[in-house]
Design a protein around this motif. Sequence first.
Motif, short mmCIF file in Angstrom:
data_model
loop_
_atom_site.label_atom_id
_atom_site.label_comp_id
_atom_site.label_asym_id
_atom_site.label_seq_id
_atom_site.Cartn_x
_atom_site.Cartn_y
_atom_site.Cartn_z
N HIS A 78 12.03 6.37 17.52
CA HIS A 78 10.90 7.30 17.65
C HIS A 78 11.33 8.68 17.22
O HIS A 78 12.16 9.31 17.86
CB HIS A 78 10.40 7.35 19.10
CG HIS A 78 9.57 6.18 19.47
ND1 HIS A 78 10.10 5.05 20.06
CD2 HIS A 78 8.24 5.94 19.33
CE1 HIS A 78 9.12 4.16 20.26
NE2 HIS A 78 7.98 4.67 19.82
N ARG A 79 10.73 9.14 16.11
CA ARG A 79 11.15 10.45 15.61
C ARG A 79 10.01 11.47 15.69
O ARG A 79 10.13 12.60 15.24
CB ARG A 79 11.68 10.32 14.18
CG ARG A 79 10.81 9.42 13.28
CD ARG A 79 11.37 9.31 11.89
NE ARG A 79 11.30 10.58 11.20
CZ ARG A 79 10.35 10.92 10.34
NH1 ARG A 79 9.39 10.08 10.03
NH2 ARG A 79 10.35 12.10 9.76
N THR A 115 4.00 3.04 16.52
CA THR A 115 4.41 3.23 15.12
C THR A 115 5.53 4.28 15.13
O THR A 115 5.32 5.43 14.76
CB THR A 115 3.22 3.73 14.27
OG1 THR A 115 2.00 3.18 14.77
CG2 THR A 115 3.39 3.37 12.80
N PRO A 116 6.75 3.86 15.54
CA PRO A 116 7.80 4.86 15.84
C PRO A 116 8.17 5.78 14.69
O PRO A 116 8.58 6.90 14.93
CB PRO A 116 9.00 3.98 16.22
CG PRO A 116 8.42 2.68 16.63
CD PRO A 116 7.17 2.49 15.83
N HIS A 117 7.98 5.36 13.42
CA HIS A 117 8.47 6.21 12.33
C HIS A 117 7.56 7.40 12.02
O HIS A 117 7.90 8.25 11.21
CB HIS A 117 8.67 5.39 11.06
CG HIS A 117 7.39 4.88 10.48
ND1 HIS A 117 6.85 3.66 10.84
CD2 HIS A 117 6.52 5.43 9.61
CE1 HIS A 117 5.71 3.49 10.19
NE2 HIS A 117 5.48 4.56 9.44
N LEU A 118 6.38 7.48 12.64
CA LEU A 118 5.47 8.59 12.34
C LEU A 118 6.10 9.94 12.71
O LEU A 118 6.86 10.03 13.67
CB LEU A 118 4.15 8.43 13.10
CG LEU A 118 3.27 7.24 12.72
CD1 LEU A 118 2.03 7.20 13.62
CD2 LEU A 118 2.87 7.29 11.26
N GLY A 119 5.76 10.97 11.96
CA GLY A 119 6.34 12.29 12.18
C GLY A 119 5.63 13.11 13.24
O GLY A 119 6.23 13.92 13.92
N PRO A 248 -5.50 -0.01 5.56
CA PRO A 248 -4.61 0.11 6.73
C PRO A 248 -3.62 -1.05 6.85
O PRO A 248 -3.97 -2.20 6.62
CB PRO A 248 -5.57 0.08 7.91
CG PRO A 248 -6.89 0.45 7.37
CD PRO A 248 -6.91 0.03 5.94
N THR A 249 -2.38 -0.70 7.18
CA THR A 249 -1.36 -1.72 7.46
C THR A 249 -0.78 -1.37 8.82
O THR A 249 -1.12 -0.33 9.39
CB THR A 249 -0.21 -1.65 6.45
OG1 THR A 249 0.48 -0.39 6.67
CG2 THR A 249 -0.70 -1.70 5.02
N SER A 250 0.14 -2.22 9.30
CA SER A 250 0.72 -1.93 10.61
C SER A 250 1.59 -0.69 10.56
O SER A 250 2.04 -0.19 11.57
CB SER A 250 1.53 -3.13 11.08
OG SER A 250 2.54 -3.38 10.15
N LYS A 251 1.83 -0.14 9.34
CA LYS A 251 2.75 0.99 9.21
C LYS A 251 2.08 2.35 9.31
O LYS A 251 2.74 3.35 9.51
CB LYS A 251 3.40 0.94 7.82
CG LYS A 251 4.68 0.17 7.77
CD LYS A 251 5.23 0.41 6.40
CE LYS A 251 6.60 -0.07 6.15
NZ LYS A 251 6.91 0.05 4.72
N GLY A 333 -9.70 18.03 13.20
CA GLY A 333 -9.74 16.65 12.74
C GLY A 333 -8.90 15.77 13.63
O GLY A 333 -8.61 16.12 14.78
N THR A 334 -8.49 14.65 13.08
CA THR A 334 -7.82 13.61 13.86
C THR A 334 -6.37 13.93 14.16
O THR A 334 -5.90 13.74 15.27
CB THR A 334 -7.92 12.28 13.09
OG1 THR A 334 -9.31 11.96 12.94
CG2 THR A 334 -7.20 11.17 13.80
N CYS A 335 -5.63 14.41 13.15
CA CYS A 335 -4.18 14.54 13.30
C CYS A 335 -3.78 16.01 13.34
O CYS A 335 -4.26 16.80 12.53
CB CYS A 335 -3.50 13.85 12.12
SG CYS A 335 -1.69 13.93 12.19
N PRO A 336 -2.89 16.38 14.26
CA PRO A 336 -2.43 17.77 14.31
C PRO A 336 -1.87 18.28 12.97
O PRO A 336 -1.89 19.48 12.72
CB PRO A 336 -1.33 17.74 15.37
CG PRO A 336 -1.69 16.60 16.26
CD PRO A 336 -2.32 15.57 15.36
#
Length: 460
Positions: A78-79, A115-119, A248-251, A333-336
């Motif tokens: 998790h990053r 989704t641990p690799h998300l920033g 969309p994928t699981s990634k 919006g959705t993402c910071p």
Amino acid sequence: MGAGASVSQDEVSALPQYHILGGDAKFAELKEDDGKVPLSKFEDPYLKYGGEYRGDVKDSKDFKYLTFDTVPKFSPAHRSLMSKVLTPELFEKLKDVKSSKGYTLSNAIMTGVVTPHLGVGATAGDEECWELFKDLYYPIIKGWHGYDAYTQKHPVDLDPSKVVFTDQQRALFGEYVSSTRIRAARNISGFSLPTGATDADRAGVEEVLKQAFAGLKGELAGTYYELGALTPEQTAFLLERGFLFQIPTSKNLLTGAGAARSWPKNRGIFHNEAQTALAWVNEEDHCRIISMELGGDIPSVFARFCALSNALKESAEANGTKLMWNETLGFLGTCPSNLGTGLRASVMVRLPEFNKLMEGGSHEDKELLETVCSAFDLQPRGSAGEHSAAVGAKFDVSNKQRLGLSEVQLVQKMIDGVAKLIKLEKILAVGGTPADIRAILAAEQQAAAASVPEAVAVAE
Ligand code: ADP
Ligand code: MG
């Protein structure tokens, strides 16, 4: 069912995230002679972080939201900024907070957990979330954009005549850049964001936007295509040219955030005849407006972007709708990562020398492109979008910040940063080493640091 049990298709398709685990295709692949699959092979990967499926009013046939009672079990993988910001104290403080449309802390962190690799790793489900969960979002915003949302105000500037593109920069871009794209997120006040949307929200948003598109005139006039009505050939055509959003994928962020529910219903794409002004509907945001063309003529792409942004705003307002916006966070919006201007100005740039290092260098050399980009506040992505590979040494390089700087300032930073990046690529091409590049960067940073007091004085 015990852990060692084998399950039939009926049993396994009742698992909450069956389609994310591969659905019928995965079942067929794993099926043993008795027609069943060992449950261990079909284990829900979302469950290992400590959440539970308790039933959420937003649950659909193809996606169930997790609920957490304590801070999730984060791993070294998790990053995300969310995983760093979410302390047990903050979790306790926010865990029972719920927006009036029903978005919770568990909803907001779910994609970052599974989704641990998300920033970034956190999402908002509606406009109200930005206030309710600000103690989670504001430190994330600070980490991503360097913007203090507790004290700062966000500037707006959509005047394309202010962007400076020198002849030298034009020549460098002409040589290395194959295409340019400027996009921004726009959301319609009153509807839940895609992460928290109901079917009715998505249909309502699509209707508002279709009316707004119908009001576009001249060069911007075009046609809206429903995603579900496109043939596989049309979809492939649009994807290949970078016109369409990724499926969309699981990634990616969408899946784990619940924003891919009921896919492809009420998703779609608008484009003008020349395919240089586009808009996406109900992907990560209600709407993404996009200006793009071949080559590296940034002022031309930015001018069209500004025209599209203004036209859409006027068209939406003429229909009695308002865009989500406030003076602290700009466009919401959705993402910071997409607040403020919501603007990402990217070029597809050929960087064969950086690519060689990435494929064959030491750990430090592999990171060189990241290091250089981050020194210039740029973000590199692969050729087919976020978390994809760089095919043919082509990278998508864009501004990283979206908030606290105006549209004009961000496009300018992209131009100046990419021009420097191309110059470094040229140095590598004539035998410069990664150590040379690092030395140049260090000297630049020293010079920048030395000029800070002056810059601050001017700003004040
Ligand atoms: P965003 O989140 O900004 O929409 P993504 O990383 O999801 O960007 O990518 C969306 C699509 O846009 C991908 O197909 C990507 O290859 C394409 N794309 C991004 N930048 C450019 C560019 N400068 N030229 C052409 N296509 C681009
Ligand atoms: Mg995206």
